[in-house]
Write a protein that holds these residues in place. Structure first.
Motif, PDB file in Angstrom:
ATOM      1  N   TYR A 200       0.877  -1.258  -0.053  1.00 19.63           N
ATOM      2  CA  TYR A 200       0.060  -0.082   0.055  1.00 19.63           C
ATOM      3  C   TYR A 200       0.976   1.205   0.015  1.00 19.63           C
ATOM      4  CZ  TYR A 200      -3.658   3.386   1.457  1.00 19.63           C
ATOM      5  OH  TYR A 200      -4.432   4.438   1.401  1.00 19.63           O
ATOM      6  N   GLN A 201       1.837   1.335   0.724  1.00 23.54           N
ATOM      7  CA  GLN A 201       2.807   2.494   0.995  1.00 23.54           C
ATOM      8  C   GLN A 201       3.772   2.436  -0.138  1.00 23.54           C
ATOM      9  OE1 GLN A 201       2.693   4.882   2.925  1.00 23.54           O
ATOM     10  NE2 GLN A 201       0.898   3.953   4.344  1.00 23.54           N
ATOM     11  N   GLY A 202       4.098   1.351  -0.656  1.00 25.08           N
ATOM     12  CA  GLY A 202       4.747   1.100  -1.882  1.00 25.08           C
ATOM     13  C   GLY A 202       4.318   1.778  -3.295  1.00 25.08           C
ATOM     14  N   PHE A 203       2.882   1.532  -3.401  1.00 28.42           N
ATOM     15  CA  PHE A 203       2.455   2.019  -4.307  1.00 28.42           C
ATOM     16  C   PHE A 203       2.473   3.634  -4.264  1.00 28.42           C
ATOM     17  CE2 PHE A 203      -1.416   4.113  -5.862  1.00 28.42           C
ATOM     18  CZ  PHE A 203      -1.385   3.793  -7.308  1.00 28.42           C
ATOM     19  N   ASN A 205       4.494   5.610  -2.636  1.00 29.35           N
ATOM     20  CA  ASN A 205       5.695   6.009  -2.775  1.00 29.35           C
ATOM     21  C   ASN A 205       6.416   6.214  -4.450  1.00 29.35           C
ATOM     22  OD1 ASN A 205       5.797   6.576   0.125  1.00 29.35           O
ATOM     23  ND2 ASN A 205       6.759   4.529   0.205  1.00 29.35           N
ATOM     24  N   SER A 206       5.941   5.034  -4.739  1.00 25.54           N
ATOM     25  CA  SER A 206       6.314   4.791  -6.289  1.00 25.54           C
ATOM     26  C   SER A 206       5.405   5.982  -7.224  1.00 25.54           C
ATOM     27  CB  SER A 206       6.097   3.601  -6.874  1.00 25.54           C
ATOM     28  OG  SER A 206       6.389   3.319  -8.034  1.00 25.54           O
ATOM     29  N   LEU A 207       4.347   5.979  -6.864  1.00 21.36           N
ATOM     30  CA  LEU A 207       3.596   7.072  -7.593  1.00 21.36           C
ATOM     31  C   LEU A 207       4.121   8.459  -7.544  1.00 21.36           C
ATOM     32  CD1 LEU A 207       1.288   7.001  -9.893  1.00 21.36           C
ATOM     33  CD2 LEU A 207      -0.258   7.693  -7.887  1.00 21.36           C
ATOM     34  N   ARG A 208       4.704   8.943  -6.362  1.00 16.17           N
ATOM     35  CA  ARG A 208       5.011  10.319  -5.909  1.00 16.17           C
ATOM     36  C   ARG A 208       6.350  10.418  -6.614  1.00 16.17           C
ATOM     37  NH1 ARG A 208       3.625   8.490  -0.603  1.00 16.17           N
ATOM     38  NH2 ARG A 208       1.727   9.691   0.082  1.00 16.17           N
ATOM     39  N   SER A 209       7.087   9.413  -6.707  1.00 14.51           N
ATOM     40  CA  SER A 209       8.358   9.550  -7.412  1.00 14.51           C
ATOM     41  C   SER A 209       8.430   9.335  -8.861  1.00 14.51           C
ATOM     42  CB  SER A 209       9.403   8.532  -6.845  1.00 14.51           C
ATOM     43  OG  SER A 209       9.072   7.056  -7.366  1.00 14.51           O
ATOM     44  N   GLN A 210       7.317   9.479  -9.586  1.00 15.82           N
ATOM     45  CA  GLN A 210       7.023   9.202 -11.135  1.00 15.82           C
ATOM     46  C   GLN A 210       6.963  10.534 -11.569  1.00 15.82           C
ATOM     47  OE1 GLN A 210       7.382   6.357 -12.719  1.00 15.82           O
ATOM     48  NE2 GLN A 210       7.295   7.653 -14.492  1.00 15.82           N
ATOM     49  N   PRO A 211       7.805  11.133 -12.452  1.00  9.08           N
ATOM     50  CA  PRO A 211       7.721  12.421 -13.132  1.00  9.08           C
ATOM     51  C   PRO A 211       6.606  12.344 -14.096  1.00  9.08           C
ATOM     52  CG  PRO A 211       9.714  11.272 -13.864  1.00  9.08           C
ATOM     53  CD  PRO A 211       9.329  10.178 -13.122  1.00  9.08           C
ATOM     54  N   GLY A 212       6.166  13.576 -14.442  1.00  5.91           N
ATOM     55  CA  GLY A 212       5.280  13.648 -15.456  1.00  5.91           C
ATOM     56  C   GLY A 212       3.843  14.103 -15.310  1.00  5.91           C
ATOM     57  N   ALA A 360      -1.339   1.885 -13.731  1.00  8.49           N
ATOM     58  CA  ALA A 360      -1.646   0.355 -13.842  1.00  8.49           C
ATOM     59  C   ALA A 360      -0.345  -0.308 -13.400  1.00  8.49           C
ATOM     60  CB  ALA A 360      -2.043   0.136 -15.090  1.00  8.49           C
ATOM     61  N   ARG A 361       0.722   0.231 -14.019  1.00  6.97           N
ATOM     62  CA  ARG A 361       2.139  -0.464 -13.858  1.00  6.97           C
ATOM     63  C   ARG A 361       2.312  -0.713 -12.187  1.00  6.97           C
ATOM     64  NH1 ARG A 361       7.644   0.593 -13.267  1.00  6.97           N
ATOM     65  NH2 ARG A 361       7.345   2.926 -13.240  1.00  6.97           N
ATOM     66  N   LYS A 362       2.208   0.530 -11.722  1.00  3.88           N
ATOM     67  CA  LYS A 362       2.744   0.462 -10.317  1.00  3.88           C
ATOM     68  C   LYS A 362       1.727  -0.185  -9.458  1.00  3.88           C
ATOM     69  CE  LYS A 362       4.961   4.894 -10.663  1.00  3.88           C
ATOM     70  NZ  LYS A 362       6.222   4.328 -10.719  1.00  3.88           N
ATOM     71  N   ILE A 363       0.261  -0.365  -9.861  1.00  3.78           N
ATOM     72  CA  ILE A 363      -0.546  -1.376  -9.133  1.00  3.78           C
ATOM     73  C   ILE A 363      -0.336  -2.795  -9.193  1.00  3.78           C
ATOM     74  CG2 ILE A 363      -2.936  -2.025  -8.903  1.00  3.78           C
ATOM     75  CD1 ILE A 363      -3.920   0.856  -9.535  1.00  3.78           C
ATOM     76  N   HIS A 364       0.047  -3.191 -10.309  1.00  3.41           N
ATOM     77  CA  HIS A 364       0.118  -4.468 -10.571  1.00  3.41           C
ATOM     78  C   HIS A 364       1.596  -5.181  -9.863  1.00  3.41           C
ATOM     79  CE1 HIS A 364      -2.908  -6.124 -13.415  1.00  3.41           C
ATOM     80  NE2 HIS A 364      -2.973  -4.718 -13.927  1.00  3.41           N
ATOM     81  N   ALA A 365       2.657  -4.112  -9.906  1.00  4.21           N
ATOM     82  CA  ALA A 365       3.622  -4.221  -9.321  1.00  4.21           C
ATOM     83  C   ALA A 365       3.639  -4.923  -7.631  1.00  4.21           C
ATOM     84  CB  ALA A 365       4.737  -3.238  -9.584  1.00  4.21           C
ATOM     85  N   GLN A 366       2.615  -4.364  -7.334  1.00  2.00           N
ATOM     86  CA  GLN A 366       2.194  -4.277  -5.768  1.00  2.00           C
ATOM     87  C   GLN A 366       1.336  -5.418  -5.028  1.00  2.00           C
ATOM     88  OE1 GLN A 366       4.474  -2.993  -3.597  1.00  2.00           O
ATOM     89  NE2 GLN A 366       5.203  -1.274  -5.027  1.00  2.00           N
ATOM     90  N   MET A 367       0.821  -5.959  -6.297  1.00  2.00           N
ATOM     91  CA  MET A 367      -0.326  -7.057  -5.953  1.00  2.00           C
ATOM     92  C   MET A 367       0.258  -8.204  -5.673  1.00  2.00           C
ATOM     93  SD  MET A 367      -2.686  -5.084  -6.126  1.00  2.00           S
ATOM     94  CE  MET A 367      -4.250  -6.279  -5.699  1.00  2.00           C
ATOM     95  N   ALA A 368      -0.042  -9.148  -4.757  1.00  2.00           N
ATOM     96  CA  ALA A 368       0.662 -10.255  -4.436  1.00  2.00           C
ATOM     97  C   ALA A 368       0.532 -11.275  -5.210  1.00  2.00           C
ATOM     98  CB  ALA A 368      -0.142 -10.981  -3.058  1.00  2.00           C
ATOM     99  N   ASP A 369      -0.326 -11.320  -5.994  1.00  2.00           N
ATOM    100  CA  ASP A 369      -0.508 -12.012  -7.285  1.00  2.00           C
ATOM    101  C   ASP A 369      -0.376 -11.638  -8.665  1.00  2.00           C
ATOM    102  OD1 ASP A 369      -3.008 -10.832  -7.387  1.00  2.00           O
ATOM    103  OD2 ASP A 369      -4.138 -12.625  -7.302  1.00  2.00           O
TER     104      ASP A 369
END
Length: 403
Positions: A200-203, A205-212, A360-369
């Motif tokens: 949850y936090q990983g998503f 944090n990743s979105l915050r660091s994504q430029p654009g 979408a990329r960041k969501i899929h990266a954080q899902m257990a399956d």
């Protein structure tokens, strides 16, 4: 709130008979097919709170009664209540809230044969109103919506004579984490929607660091509570994300298929049904194996791609809709330049271009399956977070930890 999702890789027959819903904006997840076993009028849903949060939880079961087509809500016992007539301006809807379990506890309610949503909120009840056209649902992209400062989420489901389809969805937003499950007659349970530890936090944090501009999708309450990240289509609508965010990729796709052919095989069980796309000016024309043009698409903008609508509209037919949903998935996953044969169903090649659906990329990266419904046709290639059983014994929704 717009909602655009339909079966992506079903056969032509079952896709053509997908359940259609009325003006409430709720989307069916299931085809209406002959039942393999008798499905009771209601089934048990165990709702478990493992969130670690102390606020009260409220649950809502809202949608369309399949036997009558009426819109309304179900109480904890599974009894259907039709909405009364609406008003202009919209009037408050009846209180459909079910008191949810405290942290570490579970309750069991009954789901009727319904197609709709199971909402849940933390801390306070959601505000629902009735317009003359039906239920007004929360508009997460609208800062003046009465629910904009409430932490909430929802699942979508259909229970009919063919069984249960239950998903976790991020098509409109990524918010309070949860998972769904269904128990089969043999006692086994299928589940999906759980995040990886720290996901949850990983998503966020990743979105915050994504430029654009992607960080602008995050919505935070005045007390510091992170409420949600808007899906990118809503980000464009609200001005949080540039409307041209995918334009560079679209331009490269347009250039490639001006001189080469894109082959779309939309049905996994019909490998001989193929369509061939070539760009001419501002149009991509698709022909069948006989060389006849069957449908054409204008050059899509970013919002059309994120929403799988407008210039990538996908009607529930046997030609344009299947081609469109294949294109939509390929644009969101940025596989059109690397693979001229679509759909590309291998997740290893998804989101590899610098211009892609980063949400979408960041969501899929954080899902257990690895499974999610991060955009409307994320079920192309079966990458969706959906459970199904034709003879469901019990359903589950589990509120997961935020940390």
């Amino acid at each position: 709130m717009r909602k655009r999702k339909a079966p992506a890789t079903r056969s032509a027959t079952s896709a053509a008979v997908a359940v259609a819903l009325a003006a409430a904006g709720l989307t069916a997840l299931a085809p209406a097919a002959p039942a393999a076993a008798a499905v009771p009028e209601t089934i048990a849903l165990t709702f478990t709170n493992n969130s670690g949060r102390s606020e009260p939880v409220y649950i809502y079961d809202l949608g369309t009664q399949l036997s009558t087509g009426r819109q309304g809500w179900a109480d904890a016992g599974g009894t259907f209540h039709a909405w009364p007539g609406g008003a202009n301006p919209p009037a408050p809807a009846p209180d459909a809230a079910i008191a949810g379990p405290a942290n570490g506890q579970s309750i069991t309610i009954r789901l009727p044969k319904f197609s709709g949503r199971i909402y849940f909120s933390y801390g306070q009840k959601l505000v629902f109103k009735l317009a003359t056209g039906g239920l007004v649902q929360p508009a997460v992209q609208n800062p003046s919506d009465p629910n904009s400062n409430i932490l909430f989420n929802w699942s979508e489901y259909t229970l009919n004579d063919s069984g249960l389809w239950l998903n976790s969805t991020q098509v409109d937003m990524f918010s309070a984490p949860y998972a769904v499950g269904v128990k089969a007659p043999d006692g086994t349970t299928k589940s999906t929607g759980h995040l990886k530890p720290g996901g949850y936090q990983g998503f966020f944090n990743s979105l915050r660091s994504q430029p654009g501009g992607w960080a602008n999708l995050i919505r935070t309450r005045a007390d510091g509570t992170v409420l949600r990240a808007l899906a990118p289509g809503h980000g464009i609508e609200s001005g949080a994300l540039p409307a041209t965010v995918l334009s560079d990729y679209v331009n490269r796709v347009w250039s490639k298929y001006s001189t080469s052919t894109l082959t779309v095989t939309p049905f996994a069980d019909q490998p001989n049904t193929k369509y061939f796309g070539r760009v001419s000016g501002n149009v991509m024309n698709f022909t069948n194996t006989a060389g006849a043009v069957v449908t054409s698409f204008q050059k899509p903008d970013s919002d059309s791609i994120f929403g799988c609508y407008k210039l990538l509209d996908a009607p529930n037919d046997l030609v344009r809709g299947p081609i469109s949903r294949t294109l939509c998935a390929a644009y969101n996953r940025s596989t059109l330049l690397t693979n001229p044969n679509q759909p590309d169903t291998s997740a290893a090649g998804f989101y590899q271009d610098a211009v892609t659906n980063q949400y979408a990329r960041k969501i899929h990266a954080q899902m257990a399956d690895g499974a999610a419904y991060a955009f409307a046709f994320d079920d192309v290639g079966h990458h969706e977070s959906l459970v199904h059983d034709g003879n469901p014994q019990q359903a589950y929704v589990t509120l997961d930890p935020f940390s």
